[in-house]
Design a protein around this motif. Structure first.
Motif, PDB file in Angstrom:
ATOM      1  N   GLY A   1       0.786  -1.217   0.000  1.00  0.00           N
ATOM      2  CA  GLY A   1       0.000   0.000   0.000  1.00  0.00           C
ATOM      3  C   GLY A   1       0.822   1.272   0.000  1.00  0.00           C
ATOM      4  O   GLY A   1       0.314   2.333   0.331  1.00  0.00           O
ATOM      5  N   TRP A   2       2.086   1.183  -0.363  1.00  0.00           N
ATOM      6  CA  TRP A   2       2.932   2.381  -0.366  1.00  0.00           C
ATOM      7  C   TRP A   2       2.412   3.420  -1.341  1.00  0.00           C
ATOM      8  O   TRP A   2       2.180   3.136  -2.508  1.00  0.00           O
ATOM      9  N   ILE A   3       2.242   4.618  -0.856  1.00  0.00           N
ATOM     10  CA  ILE A   3       1.941   5.762  -1.694  1.00  0.00           C
ATOM     11  C   ILE A   3       2.935   6.825  -1.267  1.00  0.00           C
ATOM     12  O   ILE A   3       2.804   7.431  -0.210  1.00  0.00           O
ATOM     13  N   VAL A   4       3.969   7.013  -2.071  1.00  0.00           N
ATOM     14  CA  VAL A   4       5.074   7.905  -1.720  1.00  0.00           C
ATOM     15  C   VAL A   4       5.286   8.882  -2.876  1.00  0.00           C
ATOM     16  O   VAL A   4       5.966   8.559  -3.851  1.00  0.00           O
ATOM     17  N   PRO A   5       4.688  10.074  -2.770  1.00  0.00           N
ATOM     18  CA  PRO A   5       4.745  11.013  -3.890  1.00  0.00           C
ATOM     19  C   PRO A   5       6.159  11.435  -4.306  1.00  0.00           C
ATOM     20  O   PRO A   5       6.346  11.941  -5.404  1.00  0.00           O
ATOM     21  N   THR A   6       7.150  11.216  -3.478  1.00  0.00           N
ATOM     22  CA  THR A   6       8.510  11.586  -3.850  1.00  0.00           C
ATOM     23  C   THR A   6       9.220  10.476  -4.628  1.00  0.00           C
ATOM     24  O   THR A   6      10.234  10.717  -5.268  1.00  0.00           O
ATOM     25  N   LEU A   7       8.687   9.252  -4.593  1.00  0.00           N
ATOM     26  CA  LEU A   7       9.303   8.131  -5.309  1.00  0.00           C
ATOM     27  C   LEU A   7       8.617   7.935  -6.651  1.00  0.00           C
ATOM     28  O   LEU A   7       7.881   6.980  -6.862  1.00  0.00           O
ATOM     29  N   ILE A   8       8.874   8.849  -7.565  1.00  0.00           N
ATOM     30  CA  ILE A   8       8.190   8.816  -8.857  1.00  0.00           C
ATOM     31  C   ILE A   8       9.137   8.607 -10.019  1.00  0.00           C
ATOM     32  O   ILE A   8       8.722   8.695 -11.166  1.00  0.00           O
ATOM     33  N   GLN A   9      10.395   8.330  -9.744  1.00  0.00           N
ATOM     34  CA  GLN A   9      11.323   8.134 -10.860  1.00  0.00           C
ATOM     35  C   GLN A   9      10.849   6.928 -11.671  1.00  0.00           C
ATOM     36  O   GLN A   9      10.653   5.839 -11.130  1.00  0.00           O
ATOM     37  N   PRO A  10      10.657   7.116 -12.963  1.00  0.00           N
ATOM     38  CA  PRO A  10      10.140   6.020 -13.784  1.00  0.00           C
ATOM     39  C   PRO A  10      11.169   4.904 -13.958  1.00  0.00           C
ATOM     40  O   PRO A  10      12.377   5.140 -13.872  1.00  0.00           O
ATOM     41  N   PHE A  11      10.673   3.718 -14.178  1.00  0.00           N
ATOM     42  CA  PHE A  11      11.556   2.575 -14.411  1.00  0.00           C
ATOM     43  C   PHE A  11      12.392   2.756 -15.671  1.00  0.00           C
ATOM     44  O   PHE A  11      13.470   2.198 -15.778  1.00  0.00           O
ATOM     45  N   ASN A  12      11.897   3.536 -16.612  1.00  0.00           N
ATOM     46  CA  ASN A  12      12.614   3.681 -17.876  1.00  0.00           C
ATOM     47  C   ASN A  12      13.662   4.799 -17.835  1.00  0.00           C
ATOM     48  O   ASN A  12      13.996   5.381 -18.835  1.00  0.00           O
ATOM     49  N   SER A  13      14.214   5.055 -16.664  1.00  0.00           N
ATOM     50  CA  SER A  13      15.243   6.086 -16.575  1.00  0.00           C
ATOM     51  C   SER A  13      16.525   5.614 -17.256  1.00  0.00           C
ATOM     52  O   SER A  13      16.818   4.416 -17.290  1.00  0.00           O
ATOM     53  N   PRO A  14      17.281   6.551 -17.811  1.00  0.00           N
ATOM     54  CA  PRO A  14      18.533   6.164 -18.464  1.00  0.00           C
ATOM     55  C   PRO A  14      19.438   5.406 -17.484  1.00  0.00           C
ATOM     56  O   PRO A  14      19.595   5.794 -16.340  1.00  0.00           O
ATOM     57  N   GLY A  15      19.977   4.311 -17.944  1.00  0.00           N
ATOM     58  CA  GLY A  15      20.868   3.503 -17.107  1.00  0.00           C
ATOM     59  C   GLY A  15      20.165   2.393 -16.345  1.00  0.00           C
ATOM     60  O   GLY A  15      20.821   1.503 -15.811  1.00  0.00           O
ATOM     61  N   ALA A  16      18.836   2.428 -16.284  1.00  0.00           N
ATOM     62  CA  ALA A  16      18.110   1.414 -15.523  1.00  0.00           C
ATOM     63  C   ALA A  16      18.309   0.023 -16.113  1.00  0.00           C
ATOM     64  O   ALA A  16      18.497  -0.950 -15.369  1.00  0.00           O
ATOM     65  N   ALA A  17      18.279  -0.087 -17.428  1.00  0.00           N
ATOM     66  CA  ALA A  17      18.451  -1.399 -18.065  1.00  0.00           C
ATOM     67  C   ALA A  17      19.846  -1.947 -17.780  1.00  0.00           C
ATOM     68  O   ALA A  17      20.009  -3.130 -17.479  1.00  0.00           O
ATOM     69  N   THR A  18      20.850  -1.076 -17.846  1.00  0.00           N
ATOM     70  CA  THR A  18      22.220  -1.502 -17.566  1.00  0.00           C
ATOM     71  C   THR A  18      22.358  -1.948 -16.121  1.00  0.00           C
ATOM     72  O   THR A  18      22.971  -2.983 -15.833  1.00  0.00           O
TER      73      THR A  18
END
Length: 174
Positions: A33-50
């Protein structure tokens, strides 16, 4: 989904909610049930795949591939990689920030209406390295530029240890 269905029904729309088992025990239960408005960095950020690939091949990494990747998984991975550019990631972050803008207030209001438990005690995010802490500092600055108005407190390693003594003593901060 459950919150959306509730609000849509309240507004007079006919809603059908599909749940595998008991209502409220699916995705809402799984993410605690986490709702944390500051944790919004998308999974598709540069470097995430690496980063993900590195952890897959690192013994003791936070994620592991338990089987050889299928062609379908490889195709998905390539698609993810194509969509992980800085412009797409920035667009995703703007959208997520807009969606998260009033979530704390809306969740509190919903909790009052439906009488469920909500904690507003904050979140400690510890970092092992100065590099990781600095990277998050940059991300947090972006979140604030997009309108986040919540309180953020940066802690050095000693302050982290005081707040949460059970954590490792080799942290860079939090």
């Amino acid at each position: 989904g459950l919150s959306s269905a509730y609000r849509l029904a309240q507004s007079g729309l006919d809603v059908t909610l599909l749940e595998r088992d008991e209502i409220g025990q699916g995705a809402s239960w799984g993410n605690a049930g986490w709702i944390v408005p500051t944790l919004i960095q998308p999974f598709n950020s540069p470097g995430a795949a690496t980063d993900a690939f590195k952890t897959f091949v690192t013994r003791g990494g936070y994620a592991a591939l338990r089987q050889f990747p299928t062609p379908r998984l490889a195709a998905w991975g390539l698609s993810f990689l194509r969509h992980s550019g800085s412009s797409r990631s920035a667009a995703s972050m703007r959208t997520l920030a807009a969606m998260a803008h009033d979530t704390a207030e809306a969740t509190g209001q919903l909790a009052d209406e439906l009488d469920f438990e909500v904690h507003r005690t904050g979140l400690l995010i510890p970092f092992r390295s100065d590099e990781a802490l600095e990277g998050y500092t940059h991300t947090q600055a972006q979140v604030q530029e997009l309108g986040y108005e919540g309180r953020v407190e940066w802690l050095d390693s000693q302050q982290v240890a005081q707040r949460e003594p059970s954590l490792s003593d080799d942290l860079a901060g939090g």
